[in-house]
Design a protein around this motif. Structure first.
Motif, PDB file in Angstrom:
ATOM      1  N   ARG A   1       0.845  -1.199   0.000  1.00  0.00           N
ATOM      2  CA  ARG A   1       0.000   0.000   0.000  1.00  0.00           C
ATOM      3  C   ARG A   1       0.879   1.248   0.000  1.00  0.00           C
ATOM      4  N   SER A   2       0.654   2.098  -0.982  1.00  0.00           N
ATOM      5  CA  SER A   2       1.377   3.373  -1.014  1.00  0.00           C
ATOM      6  C   SER A   2       0.330   4.479  -1.106  1.00  0.00           C
ATOM      7  N   GLU A   3       0.805   5.708  -1.274  1.00  0.00           N
ATOM      8  CA  GLU A   3      -0.122   6.832  -1.357  1.00  0.00           C
ATOM      9  C   GLU A   3      -1.031   6.716  -2.587  1.00  0.00           C
TER      10      GLU A   3
ATOM     11  N   ILE B   1      -5.192   4.566  -6.218  1.00  0.00           N
ATOM     12  CA  ILE B   1      -6.002   5.210  -5.185  1.00  0.00           C
ATOM     13  C   ILE B   1      -6.002   6.715  -5.431  1.00  0.00           C
ATOM     14  N   THR B   2      -7.175   7.314  -5.388  1.00  0.00           N
ATOM     15  CA  THR B   2      -7.230   8.782  -5.438  1.00  0.00           C
ATOM     16  C   THR B   2      -8.067   9.275  -4.265  1.00  0.00           C
TER      17      THR B   2
ATOM     18  N   LEU C   1      -4.012   9.547   3.569  1.00  0.00           N
ATOM     19  CA  LEU C   1      -4.018   9.065   4.946  1.00  0.00           C
ATOM     20  C   LEU C   1      -3.072   9.941   5.760  1.00  0.00           C
ATOM     21  N   PRO C   2      -3.461  10.322   6.970  1.00  0.00           N
ATOM     22  CA  PRO C   2      -2.557  11.150   7.762  1.00  0.00           C
ATOM     23  C   PRO C   2      -1.304  10.360   8.128  1.00  0.00           C
ATOM     24  N   PRO C   3      -0.153  11.017   8.125  1.00  0.00           N
ATOM     25  CA  PRO C   3       1.072  10.286   8.466  1.00  0.00           C
ATOM     26  C   PRO C   3       1.025   9.819   9.916  1.00  0.00           C
ATOM     27  N   GLU C   4       1.664   8.721  10.177  1.00  0.00           N
ATOM     28  CA  GLU C   4       1.775   8.121  11.515  1.00  0.00           C
ATOM     29  C   GLU C   4       0.419   7.728  12.112  1.00  0.00           C
TER      30      GLU C   4
END
Ligand SMILES: [Zn+2]
Length: 529
Positions: free
Chosen positions: A177-179, A199-200, A204-207
């Motif tokens: 899974r990536s951005e 995915i558009t 997802l918020p980091p951490e």
């Protein structure tokens, strides 16, 4: 109102936050958790969309299969989820040590991956628990009614006839899974295969701590819904906060159906008023709705009759609903931001009274109804948004909040600016208290009363009320609004009411001298004096 953008979000709502928030039961040191679902869109080729649909059909079949087994062996529900899972797998899953299970899952489909099976099994277990608990409650109600000799008309709950579960992608069903993309394992209708999809949408918020994503279809569009969890220190019960900390700040909110949709004040438990914020835009929103309702009425008049079981003017209704939804989100987030800016730990609203239907045109009635519904939505959204910011929300009884003086609790007169300050005109913007000569904005007064009610609910239990000191205006008004670097601008009306007594400035750090106002008395709490 300055920055209320009328943004019509026609796609999936970016703020589809999960209201499944809970609090740990144990004391102050306990941690609390808030869950939000991030919705992302999968840009898939048409054949991929067909595979996702096939995958969901299989998921539904496996769910139905397990539900039927649980239905036949109700004792399974006495076990914990983990034990039930093991028991059900023993009954259905073929392994070397269990070559011939009683009800093999192979009858539904072959080679089902373990994680796919477990996701469906958990969904079936959840549904079964819900169904049997409803059934039990119904039986109890029935027995109770029969014991009294009454006839029971309520029908028993029925097990699900059709299934519409969305496949949860446990670890092992998705990877890389990536951005911008994800690789997921789906049943294509003929075989299991790994496919990569783009995915558009919202990032997802980091951490963030991610839960298992769900593959959800809406029409021909497929999306990925990922729950993210936030852990924070539990804010502790409101009662404890109010009774142990006199400096605790709360943000009291008065919701209206006129121009100022929300009026918020920050006050401490002991009674200092720190800031006020007026969130406007009601009139503009009302005009927008009126325009659309007018168009709908016009269109209906032209056709003369409405088709049965079919929504007329669907686009216009959708437009109105989307704008209402968007405005409710914007307002709730501004309330929470305002409370956060002053480190308030509790949001206070009033319970919604019943909607009193008014006489008038179709558009006026429709408008009022929607404005009333919006109050409920603002509360609902502000509640979960505040919780994520570590704030709790409470509601107080609404009786007379707009007619009671925040200073001396006697009934106030409501009047318009160019009229004498007497009597009570429904919805008039100003208040005047004949007892203590308090004058001010009616909505602000109401929000102060709302905050006071929460404080007195816990604080004044059994204690005699402190007599209030009458104060005379010295002619120098000091604005109560603590300056917030210009991020929370009040409207002209707000300034009108946000005045304070001379001599209180030394007590608080965040004060600012303002020109003389016509307000004779500040609104202060009894316990502050
Ligand atoms: Zn008064």
């Amino acid at each position: 109102m300055d920055a209320l953008v009328f943004f019509i979000n026609s796609g999936c709502c970016q703020c589809s936050n999960d209201p499944r928030i809970y609090r740990c039961a144990a004391g102050d040191l306990a941690m609390a958790k808030a869950t939000t679902t991030i919705t992302q869109v999968l840009t898939s080729r048409p054949e991929q969309a067909a595979w996702f649909a096939a995958n969901q059909v299989l998921s539904n079949r496996v769910c139905a299969f397990y539900f039927a087994i649980i239905h036949a062996h109700v004792k399974i529900l006495d076990l914990s989820n983990k034990e039930a899972l093991t028991a059900l797998e023993k009954l259905t899953h073929t392994t070397k040590s269990h070559p011939a299970p009683i009800m093999p899952l192979e009858e539904v489909a072959e080679n089902i991956p373990a994680m796919f099976r477990r996701a469906a099994l958990n969904a079936a277990l959840g549904s079964a628990r819900s169904f049997f608990s409803h059934l039990q409650k119904w039986q109890k109600r029935k027995e109770k009614a029969e014991a009294k000799g009454m006839k029971v008309h309520e029908r028993p709950p029925v097990p699900p006839r059709t299934w519409n579960t969305s496949a949860v992608l446990y670890a092992g069903m998705c990877k890389h899974r990536s951005e911008k993309s994800i690789v997921i394992k789906v049943w294509t209708g003929t075989c299991w295969s790994w496919i990569k999809v783009r995915i558009t949408g919202r990032k997802l918020p980091p951490e963030a701590s991610l839960g298992s994503p769900q593959l959800i279809g809406k029409g021909s569009q497929w999306g990925l819904h990922t729950p993210i969890e936030k852990h924070f220190k539990s804010p502790g019960k409101i009662e404890k906060q109010v009774t142990t900390n006199a400096q605790m700040k709360m943000c009291a909110v008065d919701l209206n159906i006129n121009e100022h949709i929300a009026v918020c004040t920050i006050q401490t438990v002991e009674g200092s008023i720190l800031a006020t914020k007026f969130i406007g835009g009601g009139r503009r929103l009302c005009g927008f709705r009126k325009k659309l309702l007018g168009r709908i009425a016009h269109n209906r008049k032209k056709t003369g009759m409405l088709a049965e079981n079919e929504q007329d003017n669907a686009n216009l209704w959708n437009k109105m609903r989307h704008v209402d939804e968007q405005v409710a989100h914007l307002i709730s987030v501004r309330i929470v931001q305002f409370a956060q800016a002053y480190d308030a730990t509790v949001l206070v609203f009033e319970h919604l009274g019943n909607l009193k239907p008014t006489q008038g045109k179709y558009s006026k009635r429709g408008n009022e109804k929607r404005a009333y519904w919006m109050k409920g939505r603002i509360f609902k959204y502000a509640k979960y948004k505040a919780y994520k910011a570590g704030m709790l929300t409470s509601r107080v009884p609404p009786r007379n909040t707009s007619r009671e003086c925040a200073h001396c609790q006697s009934l106030v007169a409501r009047y318009h600016a160019n009229q004498p300050a007497e009597g009570s005109r429904y919805g008039a913007p100003l208040v005047y208290c004949a007892q203590c000569a308090m004058k001010g904005n009616a909505d602000r007064n109401a929000s102060l009363v709302i905050g006071q009610r929460l404080a007195t609910r816990y604080q004044q239990k059994g204690k005699p009320q402190t007599p209030r000191r009458e104060e005379k205006s010295s002619g120098v008004a000091i604005c109560q609004d603590a300056q917030s670097g210009g991020t929370q601008p009040s409207t002209g009306d707000a300034r009108h009411a946000d005045t304070n007594e001379h001599g209180t400035a030394q007590e608080r750090g965040m004060m600012m001298v303002e020109p003389v106002s016509d307000i004779a008395h500040q609104l202060r709490f009894p316990c502050e004096l």
